[in-house]
Write a protein that holds these residues in place. Structure first.
Motif, mmCIF file in Angstrom:
data_model
loop_
_atom_site.group_PDB
_atom_site.id
_atom_site.type_symbol
_atom_site.label_atom_id
_atom_site.label_comp_id
_atom_site.label_asym_id
_atom_site.label_seq_id
_atom_site.Cartn_x
_atom_site.Cartn_y
_atom_site.Cartn_z
ATOM 1 N N HIS A 226 0.851 -1.178 0.000
ATOM 2 C CA HIS A 226 0.000 0.000 0.000
ATOM 3 C C HIS A 226 0.896 1.240 0.000
ATOM 4 N N TRP B 298 1.380 4.889 1.352
ATOM 5 C CA TRP B 298 0.935 5.750 2.437
ATOM 6 C C TRP B 298 1.438 7.161 2.171
ATOM 7 N N ARG C 158 1.936 11.150 3.423
ATOM 8 C CA ARG C 158 2.044 12.069 4.555
ATOM 9 C C ARG C 158 2.581 13.405 4.039
ATOM 10 N N ARG D 10 -3.974 12.723 5.529
ATOM 11 C CA ARG D 10 -3.435 11.364 5.475
ATOM 12 C C ARG D 10 -4.377 10.480 4.655
ATOM 13 N N CYS E 126 -4.281 6.360 2.368
ATOM 14 C CA CYS E 126 -3.560 5.158 1.931
ATOM 15 C C CYS E 126 -4.123 4.726 0.588
ATOM 16 N N ASN F 170 -4.355 1.789 -2.275
ATOM 17 C CA ASN F 170 -4.187 0.371 -2.593
ATOM 18 C C ASN F 170 -4.338 0.202 -4.099
#
Length: 313
Positions: A207, A209, A211, A241, A243, A245
């Protein structure tokens, strides 16, 4: 009466010189540009100029939380253009490609919401591709986090990637697309010539991520940095934030041949159906336990006690 002028004194006026103004040179964003004397020099002196523009839009019936996430990305990308909502249908690819062309953009970020629960992000290079489809999880907007970090609006970010992006070819392709879409062009008219925040993209458990951190540096005075202040530099998270996929990578824009398909991807519908089956299995086990208890009581009746009818008289 005045005397008449003799014909011999008539002076023929000379032909006027061509005093037309020279051709005006072309004007660019950096000033006036003179034409090169030799046409061959124009090819050698050309400098690459990043004119990347990103169209950011979403589908109809999007959740308020996901809409705030899209607005957060619009606020931190000064080279993007926001457009109205687009109907999420089978023909959305042609519609989005037309919108990108009308807005004079070269890339597109399309937030597609389904069932008011699931958020999908389309990251595409228009009009020829490639494009990547992501499932967005772990969404936290700036309004929710209320972090202490803060950076200048419109400043250019530094993009950092984890070393995992250089292992597989599909991650290299995703890295190049993220670099082109999230990187603010140099000398963009809406950007500031500062680097005071960092976009971090890291791969954990297949994944991506995301930030966003502010670069904080200690100051002693108006605009002076302490000696050795670069070593004391810290990062303060700003937000948002989320994520990503990856699901599929397509060769075209919003479609085309499939270049990569994630073998570990499980759709949210399958996850919800498995949870319902587990709950249904628990209820079925309770019903079977009750029936077994009744059958056991019927097969093993209690013996009548001799003192049962003693107090009836």
């Amino acid at each position: 009466m005045g005397k008449k002028r003799k014909h011999s004194e008539v002076v023929v006026p000379e032909a006027k010189k061509d005093e037309t103004a020279p051709e005006r040179p072309k004007r660019t964003l950096l000033g006036w540009k003179d034409k090169p004397e030799n046409p061959q020099d124009s090819t050698t002196n050309t400098v690459f100029r990043n004119r990347e523009k990103v169209l950011v839009t979403c589908s109809r019936r999007i959740n308020y939380r996901y809409r705030h996430l899209m607005l957060n990305l619009v606020s931190i990308l000064p080279h993007c253009k926001k457009d109205n909502k687009v109907e999420s249908k089978a023909t959305k690819g042609a519609t989005l490609n037309e919108l990108v062309e009308l807005k004079s953009c070269s890339s597109c970020l399309f937030f597609e919401c389904r069932k008011h629960k699931d958020l999908y992000l389309w990251m595409s290079k228009c009009p020829n591709g490639p494009s990547v489809k992501f499932l967005v999880n772990a969404v936290h907007t700036m309004e929710e986090l209320k972090l202490t970090g803060n950076h200048l609006k419109g400043s250019r970010p530094l993009l950092t990637f984890s070393s995992n992006f250089d292992k597989d070819p599909h991650w290299k392709l995703v890295k190049e697309m993220i670099t082109q879409i999230f990187g603010t062009p140099k000398e963009h008219r809406k950007s500031k010539p500062y680097h005071d925040h960092v976009f971090v993209f890291s791969i954990v458990d297949d994944h991506i991520w995301f930030r966003n951190y502010q670069i904080s540096c200690p100051h002693t005075g108006a605009d002076k940095i302490d000696r050795g202040g670069l070593e004391k530099m810290t990062l303060i998270e700003v937000g948002p934030r989320f994520c990503l996929n990856p699901i599929k990578i397509f060769g075209g824009s919003f479609g085309g041949p499939t270049l990569y398909e994630n073998p570990f991807y499980v759709s949210p519908n399958q996850i919800r159906s498995l949870e319902k089956r587990q709950k249904a299995g628990k209820y079925a086990m309770k019903v079977k336990a009750k029936t077994r208890r009744k059958m056991h009581e019927m097969s093993n009746p209690l013996e009548t006690d001799e003192f049962v009818d003693m107090w009836k008289e």
